[in-house]
Design an enzyme around this catalytic site. Structure first.
Site, PDB file in Angstrom:
ATOM      1  N   GLU A 395       0.843  -1.180   0.000  1.00 33.57           N
ATOM      2  CA  GLU A 395       0.000   0.000   0.000  1.00 33.57           C
ATOM      3  C   GLU A 395       0.885   1.239   0.000  1.00 33.57           C
ATOM      4  OE1 GLU A 395      -1.472   0.993   4.426  1.00 33.57           O
ATOM      5  OE2 GLU A 395      -2.081  -0.996   3.787  1.00 33.57           O
ATOM      6  N   HIS A 480      -1.212  -6.450  11.441  1.00 30.75           N
ATOM      7  CA  HIS A 480      -2.202  -7.431  10.988  1.00 30.75           C
ATOM      8  C   HIS A 480      -2.021  -8.805  11.642  1.00 30.75           C
ATOM      9  CE1 HIS A 480      -2.381  -5.065   6.872  1.00 30.75           C
ATOM     10  NE2 HIS A 480      -2.923  -4.389   7.872  1.00 30.75           N
ATOM     11  N   ASN A 518      -5.069  -6.441   3.158  1.00 31.26           N
ATOM     12  CA  ASN A 518      -5.440  -5.992   4.508  1.00 31.26           C
ATOM     13  C   ASN A 518      -6.614  -6.836   5.016  1.00 31.26           C
ATOM     14  OD1 ASN A 518      -4.655  -3.939   2.470  1.00 31.26           O
ATOM     15  ND2 ASN A 518      -4.188  -2.763   4.283  1.00 31.26           N
TER      16      ASN A 518
HETATM   17  P1  FAE Z   1      -9.889  -6.459  17.078  1.00 28.88           P
HETATM   18  O1  FAE Z   1     -10.452  -5.476  16.136  1.00 28.88           O
HETATM   19  O2  FAE Z   1      -8.461  -6.325  17.483  1.00 28.88           O
HETATM   20  O3  FAE Z   1     -10.807  -6.425  18.389  1.00 28.88           O
HETATM   21  C1  FAE Z   1     -10.508  -7.138  19.555  1.00 28.88           C
HETATM   22  C2  FAE Z   1     -10.998  -6.350  20.765  1.00 28.88           C
HETATM   23  O4  FAE Z   1     -10.959  -7.188  21.915  1.00 28.88           O
HETATM   24  C3  FAE Z   1     -10.152  -5.131  21.085  1.00 28.88           C
HETATM   25  O5  FAE Z   1     -10.987  -3.995  21.193  1.00 28.88           O
HETATM   26  C4  FAE Z   1      -9.494  -5.482  22.416  1.00 28.88           C
HETATM   27  O6  FAE Z   1      -9.274  -4.360  23.257  1.00 28.88           O
HETATM   28  C5  FAE Z   1     -10.493  -6.439  23.018  1.00 28.88           C
HETATM   29  N1  FAE Z   1      -9.904  -7.384  23.988  1.00 28.88           N
HETATM   30  C6  FAE Z   1      -8.747  -8.064  23.878  1.00 28.88           C
HETATM   31  N2  FAE Z   1      -8.563  -8.869  24.941  1.00 28.88           N
HETATM   32  C7  FAE Z   1      -9.652  -8.708  25.745  1.00 28.88           C
HETATM   33  C8  FAE Z   1     -10.040  -9.266  26.995  1.00 28.88           C
HETATM   34  N3  FAE Z   1      -9.296 -10.195  27.612  1.00 28.88           N
HETATM   35  N4  FAE Z   1     -11.192  -8.843  27.549  1.00 28.88           N
HETATM   36  C9  FAE Z   1     -11.960  -7.913  26.920  1.00 28.88           C
HETATM   37  N5  FAE Z   1     -11.636  -7.353  25.733  1.00 28.88           N
HETATM   38  C10 FAE Z   1     -10.488  -7.751  25.147  1.00 28.88           C
HETATM   39  O7  FAE Z   1     -10.062  -7.946  16.551  1.00 28.88           O
HETATM   40  N6  FAE Z   1      -6.855  -3.809   8.532  1.00 28.88           N
HETATM   41  C11 FAE Z   1      -7.390  -3.553   7.319  1.00 28.88           C
HETATM   42  O8  FAE Z   1      -8.115  -4.401   6.774  1.00 28.88           O
HETATM   43  N7  FAE Z   1      -7.180  -2.351   6.687  1.00 28.88           N
HETATM   44  C12 FAE Z   1      -6.375  -1.388   7.233  1.00 28.88           C
HETATM   45  O9  FAE Z   1      -6.211  -0.300   6.642  1.00 28.88           O
HETATM   46  C13 FAE Z   1      -5.770  -1.660   8.492  1.00 28.88           C
HETATM   47  N8  FAE Z   1      -4.930  -0.758   9.068  1.00 28.88           N
HETATM   48  C14 FAE Z   1      -4.441  -0.993  10.329  1.00 28.88           C
HETATM   49  C15 FAE Z   1      -3.672  -0.013  10.959  1.00 28.88           C
HETATM   50  C16 FAE Z   1      -3.257  -0.204  12.279  1.00 28.88           C
HETATM   51  C17 FAE Z   1      -2.403   0.836  12.945  1.00 28.88           C
HETATM   52  C18 FAE Z   1      -3.628  -1.381  12.985  1.00 28.88           C
HETATM   53  C19 FAE Z   1      -3.217  -1.594  14.411  1.00 28.88           C
HETATM   54  C20 FAE Z   1      -4.386  -2.339  12.358  1.00 28.88           C
HETATM   55  C21 FAE Z   1      -4.794  -2.172  11.037  1.00 28.88           C
HETATM   56  N9  FAE Z   1      -5.577  -3.128  10.391  1.00 28.88           N
HETATM   57  C22 FAE Z   1      -6.072  -2.883   9.137  1.00 28.88           C
HETATM   58  C23 FAE Z   1      -5.882  -4.427  11.033  1.00 28.88           C
HETATM   59  C24 FAE Z   1      -7.308  -4.529  11.568  1.00 28.88           C
HETATM   60  O10 FAE Z   1      -7.633  -3.396  12.348  1.00 28.88           O
HETATM   61  C25 FAE Z   1      -7.425  -5.823  12.394  1.00 28.88           C
HETATM   62  O11 FAE Z   1      -7.136  -6.902  11.522  1.00 28.88           O
HETATM   63  C26 FAE Z   1      -8.811  -6.015  12.979  1.00 28.88           C
HETATM   64  O12 FAE Z   1      -9.146  -4.958  13.850  1.00 28.88           O
HETATM   65  C27 FAE Z   1      -8.904  -7.347  13.735  1.00 28.88           C
HETATM   66  O13 FAE Z   1     -10.258  -7.580  14.039  1.00 28.88           O
HETATM   67  P2  FAE Z   1     -10.668  -8.585  15.198  1.00 28.88           P
HETATM   68  O14 FAE Z   1     -12.147  -8.618  15.274  1.00 28.88           O
HETATM   69  O15 FAE Z   1      -9.936  -9.861  15.021  1.00 28.88           O
END
Ligand code: FAE
Length: 539
Positions: A395, A480, A518
């Site tokens: 990207e 990721h 992504n």
């Molecule tokens: P996630 O969104 O991480 O949600 C998990 C949640 O569970 C979080 O809010 C945690 O705080 C919470 N949690 C964890 N442990 C506990 C616990 N023990 N008790 C209670 N709560 C808890 O998971 N992906 C894209 O497709 N496009 C992009 O442009 C992109 N850019 C990114 C840029 C950055 C800086 C970052 C960090 C990530 C990026 N990603 C991007 C990745 C994407 O945000 C990530 O794959 C998803 O958010 C993962 O989704 P999940 O539902 O697996």
């Protein structure tokens, strides 16, 4: 008819019939009551039909579809709600001026780009339950969002569906027809993914950096693609016109966007709230899940203050528990619970198959006649696709510093065979990950398949000042994280954890280490697929 515990008559009956004794307690007035639903956080000793751990993509999909099917849901989120402005009137801090809101429990920032012109740019901040976690394991720093909305709060909003020809390598046990005909379209529609308006892209100063990136790709004969994003493009055009408060055009991204980005709070979670069946407890962290004697699961929860310290513990009972704590969060929980005897029957696949989606970053130094612009939109919208020939999808990323840097910056997603494993470290009382930084060599070589060629063509060189002193590659991190509870291995083919009926995984930990692009659209689409099956057969 709606009963006072919130279940519609028929769906309530079928749900109780299907899930056993614990739901008797719910029907007798457990947490399903309207009053409880209105409360802001889960109460101690609550008895509930469904608990969702985490409020990111997987968790939001699960909560919405369960609630729409008539199930009362409670979501528990360790991060903050992010619904209240700070002293500056903004909910989130700007990327260029990090403060306590920026990082999860750190006293110094840990920015992905640690240096500029050779100087370190990290700075001291007060310790706080901020929005971006830079979680450090021995060989890698894993960036994750913390708060209601999970990664959607901090991510770049690039909403990319992998090319169908690569899908078999991403999720080999999932039928591509159903994903590409039903669940990818559903996920993209719910997330609000859309493409930039071409005429605006070609003319706006804010995407000069992307046009330069495209020009260099074209001159080296690399295919490039416009990728959809979840940013409201009309809003961004109004930012440029100066008619609305700016967000993407003042560099907001890593620590949250105050306007314009359609985070989960504005999409799935807005619909979740509208159902009236879901409560969300921010600053609550799940620490254990174990079978309850009367059926269902006992879940131990710590309530946190903004210093990250537990201020209360709660013990609740849930008929069904959905692990949606993200790849790292879910994997850490499951590995700990298996090793410490809370869930001993989880199988040996738990903790395995973790990957970094091949993330590696680099910058290139352009000539003085090729400026990338001092105004750079923080939302990337262009990718260089060399997956077929070189195993890299890069990207074209912004460097929204507010000054002309003459730099092109890239986050590459690369093909890599390396997969790590989480394991319980009993002596330290924590979960370790055995990733090795040297494993990034494969990813660096894949990224070089693009950038060595572009540098040769343009007569340019790599930047060496962004990740340290004389360091070209950002090979210490991933945005990721994927895997750790792989679909059809640690779980069945729909995320049901082996060994424990009523426990499900529904987040990025199901995906075996790579999505080729992504990941959040794939995580969302897979969650839509799995929850549909679970609602149809398990409730
Ligand atoms: P996630 O969104 O991480 O949600 C998990 C949640 O569970 C979080 O809010 C945690 O705080 C919470 N949690 C964890 N442990 C506990 C616990 N023990 N008790 C209670 N709560 C808890 O998971 N992906 C894209 O497709 N496009 C992009 O442009 C992109 N850019 C990114 C840029 C950055 C800086 C970052 C960090 C990530 C990026 N990603 C991007 C990745 C994407 O945000 C990530 O794959 C998803 O958010 C993962 O989704 P999940 O539902 O697996």
């Amino acid at each position: 008819m709606t009963c006072d515990n919130g279940f519609e008559g028929s769906s309530r009956r079928s749900f109780i019939a299907g899930t056993g004794s614990i739901l008797g307690a719910v029907a007798l007035g457990g947490l399903g009551s309207a009053a409880a639903r209105a409360s802001t956080s889960i109460t101690d000793a609550a008895v509930i039909p469904a608990l969702v751990i985490g409020t990111g993509y997987g968790g939001s999909v699960a909560a919405l579809r369960l609630a729409q099917a008539g199930v009362d849901v409670h979501m528990v989120e360790m991060g903050m709600a992010w619904d209240t402005p700070g002293a500056d009137g903004k909910i989130f801090a700007n990327t260029t001026t990090p403060d306590q809101r920026s990082f999860w429990l750190r006293t110094k920032t840990k920015q992905p780009l640690s240096n500029f012109l050779g100087f370190p740019i990290d700075k001291a901040i007060p310790r706080y339950t901020g929005v971006l976690d830079a979680e450090e394991f021995a060989g890698i720093t894993v960036y994750q969002g913390r708060g209601v909305g999970g990664g959607s709060l901090v991510n770049g909003g690039m909403a990319v569906t992998p090319k169908r020809e690569y899908f078999g390598g991403v999720l080999p046990t999932v039928n591509p027809d159903e994903m590409y005909n039903t669940y990818y379209p559903r996920a993209n529609a719910e997330l609000g993914a859309s493409l930039i308006r071409s005429a605006w892209f070609e003319s706006t100063e804010a995407y000069q950096y992307a046009r330069v990136g495209r020009k260099h790709a074209q001159r080296s004969n690399f295919p490039y693609v416009f990728v959809p994003t979840v940013y409201d493009w009309n809003y961004m055009e109004r930012e440029a016109a100066g008619t609305v408060p700016k967000s993407a055009l003042v560099g907001e991204i890593l620590y949250g966007n105050n306007y314009g980005k359609k985070s989960l709070q504005k999409t799935y979670l807005a619909k979740v709230r509208a159902t009236g069946r879901v409560t969300i407890s921010p600053l609550h962290r799940v620490v254990s899940v174990t079978p309850a004697s009367g059926g269902g699961y006992t879940v131990f929860i710590e309530q946190l203050n903004t210093n990250g310290d537990p201020i209360a513990t709660k013990q609740i009972t849930a008929a069904k528990v959905f692990f949606a704590a993200g790849s790292v969060g879910t994997s850490k929980l499951l590995v700990k619970l298996k090793a410490t005897g809370a869930l001993p029957n989880l199988n040996g696949e738990v903790g395995k198959g973790w990957g970094d989606n091949g993330n590696v970053m680099c910058g290139r130094a352009n000539h003085m006649w090729d400026p990338t612009g001092k105004l750079q939109s923080s939302i990337p919208t262009l990718g260089i696709d060399n997956w077929a020939a070189g195993g890299a999808f890069a990207e074209v990323a912004p460097l929204p510093t507010g000054i002309e840097t003459y730099a092109s910056f890239y986050l590459s997603i690369t093909r890599t065979p390396n997969r790590a494993q989480f394991s319980w470290n009993a002596a330290a009382g924590k979960v370790d990950l055995n990733w090795q930084t040297a494993w990034k060599e494969v990813s660096i070589n894949a990224a070089k398949s693009i950038f060595d060629k572009i540098n040769a063509k343009e007569g340019t060189i790599y930047r060496t000042d962004l990740f340290g002193v004389y360091k070209i590659w950002g090979d210490h991190l991933t945005y990721h994280p994927l895997g750790g509870a792989i679909l059809n291995k640690a779980t069945d083919n729909y995320g049901r954890l082996h060994g424990y009926p009523g426990l499900y995984v529904i987040d990025g930990s199901l995906i075996p280490g790579s999505t080729v692009v992504n990941p959040f659209v794939t995580i969302t689409a897979l969650a839509e697929r799995n929850i549909e099956k679970i609602i149809a057969t398990d409730l």
